[in-house]
Design a protein around this motif. Structure first.
Motif, PDB file in Angstrom:
ATOM      1  N   PHE A 104      -1.210 -29.875 -23.270  1.00  0.00           N
ATOM      2  CA  PHE A 104      -2.401 -28.813 -22.763  1.00  0.00           C
ATOM      3  C   PHE A 104      -2.729 -28.665 -21.431  1.00  0.00           C
ATOM      4  CE2 PHE A 104      -3.879 -30.737 -26.746  1.00  0.00           C
ATOM      5  CZ  PHE A 104      -3.687 -29.729 -27.838  1.00  0.00           C
ATOM      6  N   GLU A 105      -1.372 -28.459 -20.675  1.00  0.00           N
ATOM      7  CA  GLU A 105      -1.884 -27.661 -19.669  1.00  0.00           C
ATOM      8  C   GLU A 105      -2.442 -26.725 -18.863  1.00  0.00           C
ATOM      9  OE1 GLU A 105       0.521 -28.324 -15.162  1.00  0.00           O
ATOM     10  OE2 GLU A 105       1.004 -28.644 -16.860  1.00  0.00           O
ATOM     11  N   VAL A 106      -1.698 -25.928 -20.190  1.00  0.00           N
ATOM     12  CA  VAL A 106      -2.028 -24.223 -19.533  1.00  0.00           C
ATOM     13  C   VAL A 106      -2.868 -24.556 -20.686  1.00  0.00           C
ATOM     14  CG1 VAL A 106       0.494 -23.878 -19.736  1.00  0.00           C
ATOM     15  CG2 VAL A 106      -0.731 -23.938 -22.598  1.00  0.00           C
ATOM     16  N   VAL A 107      -4.187 -24.906 -21.167  1.00  0.00           N
ATOM     17  CA  VAL A 107      -5.442 -24.782 -21.106  1.00  0.00           C
ATOM     18  C   VAL A 107      -6.883 -25.535 -20.862  1.00  0.00           C
ATOM     19  CG1 VAL A 107      -5.042 -23.514 -23.402  1.00  0.00           C
ATOM     20  CG2 VAL A 107      -5.101 -25.506 -23.600  1.00  0.00           C
ATOM     21  N   ALA A 108      -5.999 -26.523 -19.468  1.00  0.00           N
ATOM     22  CA  ALA A 108      -6.792 -27.894 -19.115  1.00  0.00           C
ATOM     23  C   ALA A 108      -8.031 -27.213 -18.857  1.00  0.00           C
ATOM     24  CB  ALA A 108      -5.641 -27.895 -18.036  1.00  0.00           C
ATOM     25  N   ASP A 109      -8.957 -26.204 -17.919  1.00  0.00           N
ATOM     26  CA  ASP A 109     -10.010 -25.904 -17.423  1.00  0.00           C
ATOM     27  C   ASP A 109     -10.407 -25.658 -19.156  1.00  0.00           C
ATOM     28  OD1 ASP A 109      -8.515 -25.672 -15.281  1.00  0.00           O
ATOM     29  OD2 ASP A 109      -8.239 -24.102 -15.128  1.00  0.00           O
ATOM     30  N   ASP A 110      -9.873 -25.365 -19.938  1.00  0.00           N
ATOM     31  CA  ASP A 110     -11.016 -24.724 -20.855  1.00  0.00           C
ATOM     32  C   ASP A 110     -11.337 -26.110 -21.353  1.00  0.00           C
ATOM     33  OD1 ASP A 110     -10.407 -21.910 -21.583  1.00  0.00           O
ATOM     34  OD2 ASP A 110      -8.529 -22.348 -22.276  1.00  0.00           O
ATOM     35  N   LEU A 111     -10.449 -27.514 -21.567  1.00  0.00           N
ATOM     36  CA  LEU A 111     -10.635 -28.444 -22.115  1.00  0.00           C
ATOM     37  C   LEU A 111     -11.436 -29.207 -21.672  1.00  0.00           C
ATOM     38  CD1 LEU A 111      -7.408 -29.533 -23.668  1.00  0.00           C
ATOM     39  CD2 LEU A 111      -9.038 -29.422 -25.076  1.00  0.00           C
ATOM     40  N   GLN A 112     -11.317 -28.799 -19.711  1.00  0.00           N
ATOM     41  CA  GLN A 112     -12.494 -29.412 -19.033  1.00  0.00           C
ATOM     42  C   GLN A 112     -14.003 -29.478 -19.746  1.00  0.00           C
ATOM     43  OE1 GLN A 112     -12.262 -32.299 -16.996  1.00  0.00           O
ATOM     44  NE2 GLN A 112     -14.147 -31.921 -17.473  1.00  0.00           N
ATOM     45  N   SER A 113     -14.130 -27.864 -19.510  1.00  0.00           N
ATOM     46  CA  SER A 113     -15.553 -27.034 -19.910  1.00  0.00           C
ATOM     47  C   SER A 113     -15.452 -27.671 -21.436  1.00  0.00           C
ATOM     48  CB  SER A 113     -15.362 -25.168 -20.461  1.00  0.00           C
ATOM     49  OG  SER A 113     -16.741 -24.675 -20.441  1.00  0.00           O
ATOM     50  N   LEU A 114     -15.168 -28.037 -22.575  1.00  0.00           N
ATOM     51  CA  LEU A 114     -15.559 -28.289 -23.318  1.00  0.00           C
ATOM     52  C   LEU A 114     -15.866 -29.452 -23.430  1.00  0.00           C
ATOM     53  CD1 LEU A 114     -14.279 -28.108 -26.605  1.00  0.00           C
ATOM     54  CD2 LEU A 114     -13.977 -30.693 -26.041  1.00  0.00           C
ATOM     55  N   ASN A 115     -15.527 -29.918 -22.643  1.00  0.00           N
ATOM     56  CA  ASN A 115     -15.741 -32.050 -21.870  1.00  0.00           C
ATOM     57  C   ASN A 115     -17.389 -32.134 -21.507  1.00  0.00           C
ATOM     58  OD1 ASN A 115     -13.195 -32.921 -23.599  1.00  0.00           O
ATOM     59  ND2 ASN A 115     -12.432 -33.680 -21.649  1.00  0.00           N
ATOM     60  N   ASP A 116     -17.432 -31.152 -20.311  1.00  0.00           N
ATOM     61  CA  ASP A 116     -18.944 -31.101 -19.976  1.00  0.00           C
ATOM     62  C   ASP A 116     -19.603 -31.067 -21.177  1.00  0.00           C
ATOM     63  OD1 ASP A 116     -17.190 -31.826 -17.972  1.00  0.00           O
ATOM     64  OD2 ASP A 116     -17.386 -29.711 -16.955  1.00  0.00           O
ATOM     65  N   ASN A 117     -19.896 -29.665 -21.627  1.00  0.00           N
ATOM     66  CA  ASN A 117     -20.340 -29.520 -22.575  1.00  0.00           C
ATOM     67  C   ASN A 117     -20.767 -30.576 -23.980  1.00  0.00           C
ATOM     68  OD1 ASN A 117     -21.238 -26.940 -21.194  1.00  0.00           O
ATOM     69  ND2 ASN A 117     -19.406 -25.833 -22.169  1.00  0.00           N
ATOM     70  N   LEU A 118     -20.117 -31.305 -23.926  1.00  0.00           N
ATOM     71  CA  LEU A 118     -20.079 -31.715 -26.016  1.00  0.00           C
ATOM     72  C   LEU A 118     -21.061 -32.942 -26.564  1.00  0.00           C
ATOM     73  CD1 LEU A 118     -16.893 -33.545 -26.760  1.00  0.00           C
ATOM     74  CD2 LEU A 118     -17.931 -31.563 -27.538  1.00  0.00           C
ATOM     75  N   LEU A 119     -21.527 -33.458 -24.514  1.00  0.00           N
ATOM     76  CA  LEU A 119     -23.099 -33.638 -24.706  1.00  0.00           C
ATOM     77  C   LEU A 119     -24.201 -33.204 -25.193  1.00  0.00           C
ATOM     78  CD1 LEU A 119     -21.735 -37.080 -23.136  1.00  0.00           C
ATOM     79  CD2 LEU A 119     -22.205 -36.839 -25.493  1.00  0.00           C
ATOM     80  N   SER A 120     -24.224 -32.247 -23.751  1.00  0.00           N
ATOM     81  CA  SER A 120     -25.317 -31.440 -23.985  1.00  0.00           C
ATOM     82  C   SER A 120     -25.747 -30.765 -24.992  1.00  0.00           C
ATOM     83  CB  SER A 120     -25.265 -30.299 -22.712  1.00  0.00           C
ATOM     84  OG  SER A 120     -24.201 -29.464 -23.066  1.00  0.00           O
ATOM     85  N   ILE A 121     -24.348 -30.068 -25.947  1.00  0.00           N
ATOM     86  CA  ILE A 121     -24.743 -29.753 -27.708  1.00  0.00           C
ATOM     87  C   ILE A 121     -25.065 -30.284 -28.469  1.00  0.00           C
ATOM     88  CG2 ILE A 121     -22.918 -27.703 -26.452  1.00  0.00           C
ATOM     89  CD1 ILE A 121     -21.271 -28.873 -28.999  1.00  0.00           C
ATOM     90  N   VAL A 122     -24.967 -31.579 -28.354  1.00  0.00           N
ATOM     91  CA  VAL A 122     -25.624 -32.556 -29.388  1.00  0.00           C
ATOM     92  C   VAL A 122     -27.164 -32.270 -29.561  1.00  0.00           C
ATOM     93  CG1 VAL A 122     -25.703 -35.123 -29.711  1.00  0.00           C
ATOM     94  CG2 VAL A 122     -23.611 -34.008 -29.994  1.00  0.00           C
ATOM     95  N   GLY A 123     -27.400 -32.683 -28.091  1.00  0.00           N
ATOM     96  CA  GLY A 123     -29.324 -32.471 -28.156  1.00  0.00           C
ATOM     97  C   GLY A 123     -29.499 -33.352 -27.991  1.00  0.00           C
ATOM     98  N   ALA A 124     -30.995 -33.500 -26.826  1.00  0.00           N
ATOM     99  CA  ALA A 124     -31.492 -34.880 -26.607  1.00  0.00           C
ATOM    100  C   ALA A 124     -32.395 -35.073 -27.331  1.00  0.00           C
ATOM    101  CB  ALA A 124     -31.599 -34.508 -25.040  1.00  0.00           C
ATOM    102  N   GLU A 125     -32.741 -34.899 -28.287  1.00  0.00           N
ATOM    103  CA  GLU A 125     -34.079 -35.749 -28.736  1.00  0.00           C
ATOM    104  C   GLU A 125     -34.221 -37.013 -28.940  1.00  0.00           C
ATOM    105  OE1 GLU A 125     -32.120 -32.914 -29.694  1.00  0.00           O
ATOM    106  OE2 GLU A 125     -33.150 -31.337 -30.521  1.00  0.00           O
TER     107      GLU A 125
END
Length: 422
Positions: A104-125
């Motif tokens: 996954f080295e060729v998409v490492a930046d894409d996966l890092q961005s996904l990891n950063d967003n995962l919790l936030s898109i679940v929501g904080a209700e």
């Protein structure tokens, strides 16, 4: 792209120089090449054929060479050339295993961005939902499904002439990981599993009620983001996956301890529970790249065949690995009466296995006896052959893509799966 060492009989064939631009001693050479553990002078690079030639690396000559291979046969999918995969039956001497990190080295930046967003898109209700999400997202998941989305997205984007991924590509990867996570939470409830990837499951920590609601919430949140993509074809595709999950669970629950389950039934259940999501995600990525429908369909078939191969390998590992290696109880499926490929094949050769399973392991030591029968009566070997068969089909599905680092990574993903049972 990985390099594996082979003992190749070149005979009297003359090696033709190939201007590939690489050098064995050059600092620009791929790190994978430099880190290869070569016990022979001749090395095969990923088993790939370039321009009708098999690329070879001779360390004693310090250059890359090409051996003439079979003539390339071209067919067109709306103007896209396809090359036949050259299958080589070579004995493996030494090979550095494929790692997910390199894959996954060729998409490492894409996966890092996904990891950063995962919790936030679940929501904080709800703090409990956030805690549940943190538990499952942080439980050592490999992010293989979103990784596949990014690899297919970039491979097909190249084909379509896109220079960068779209917002839809990235949102699709997040949706796929949320749906997968929701399914894991529900699976653990249904299977009464207290461990997942070596950590306590959500329902073990927070109770069944919270686990069910957390899974439901993630399905609903993923569906909301899916609807906002405003692509009816992708909405239908991913919505079918959620239906397939339920169909797979019902099919499995209705056939527990049933020794008359046939291989086609097993593959259909495996498609519902595993391959459907992979196939929908790879096709969805291709759709957002706006490639021709024939290419999108090949990506669907690639995901389907890869998903089936992964499931067969997982079912093999259930018999060949320990609880510590699996991160969950070993032989758990068999203990619960779930008839998988290794069991189906072993049943053909051993009547005693049917007796044990149909008794639902009521006698002390009967489960251990059944496990040994599966291991020693051909169940594992034939399941390995099935996994390889599906893997070969997946590789053929990639022939519609142009040669690139992203296609190479997709091919390596297929081989990574098979290496788990080497």
């Amino acid at each position: 792209m990985m390099m594996s060492c082979r003992n190749i009989d070149l005979g009297t064939s003359v090696l033709d120089l190939m201007p590939c631009g690489c050098s064995c001693s050059s600092s620009s050479t791929s790190r994978r090449f430099l880190s290869a553990n070569c016990s022979k002078n001749v090395c095969r690079i990923g088993g790939r054929s370039y321009g009708g030639n098999l690329v070879l690396l001779r360390r004693d000559l310090g250059t890359c060479r090409a051996v003439p291979a079979k003539p390339k046969e071209n067919s067109l999918i709306n103007g896209i050339g396809q090359d036949k995969t050259v299958m080589l039956n070579l004995r493996q001497e030494s090979r550095k295993p494929i790692s997910l990190e390199n894959l996954f080295e060729v998409v490492a930046d894409d996966l890092q961005s996904l990891n950063d967003n995962l919790l936030s898109i679940v929501g904080a209700e709800n703090p409990v939902l956030i805690s549940a999400a943190e538990q499952i997202f942080g439980a050592g998941g490999k992010r293989m499904r979103p990784g596949l989305v990014f690899l297919v997205s970039r491979a097909t984007a190249e084909l379509a002439g896109l220079k960068e991924l779209t917002v839809e590509h990235r949102r699709l990867a997040e949706i796929i990981e949320m749906i997968h996570t929701a399914s894991l939470i529900h699976d653990d409830v249904l299977d009464e599993s207290d461990m997942r990837r070596g950590k306590e499951t959500v329902h073990e920590l927070f109770g069944t009620r919270v686990a069910v609601l957390a899974g439901d919430f993630m399905f609903a949140q993923a569906s909301w983001f899916l609807a906002n993509l405003e692509n009816l074809e992708v909405i239908k595709l991913i919505s079918q996956v959620i239906k397939d999950f339920a169909s797979g669970e019902i099919k499995q629950a209705s056939s527990l301890f049933d020794c008359d389950v046939e291989l086609d039934d097993y593959l259909l259940k495996s498609y519902f529970k595993t391959a459907s999501l992979v196939a929908a995600s790879t096709k969805g990525a291709a759709i957002f790249s706006k490639v021709e429908s024939e290419v999108a369909e090949q990506m669907y078939q690639f995901g389907k065949n890869l998903g089936l191969s992964f499931q067969v390998v997982d079912d093999i590992l259930d018999f060949t690995q320990s609880t510590e290696q699996l991160g969950k109880p070993a032989a758990n499926d068999l203990a619960k009466g779930n008839i998988t490929a290794p069991v189906i094949f072993a049943l053909e050769n051993e009547p005693r296995l049917r007796e044990i399973i149909e008794s639902e392991f009521c006698e002390p030591g009967s489960l251990e006896e059944a496990i040994e029968i599966v291991r020693n009566r051909g169940g594992i070997k034939r399941a390995q052959e099935l996994a390889k068969e599906k893997a070969e089909l997946a590789l053929k599905n990639l022939n519609c893509l142009p040669r690139s680092g992203f296609r190479s990574a997709l091919e390596d993903m297929v081989m990574f799966n098979l290496e788990r049972i080497d």
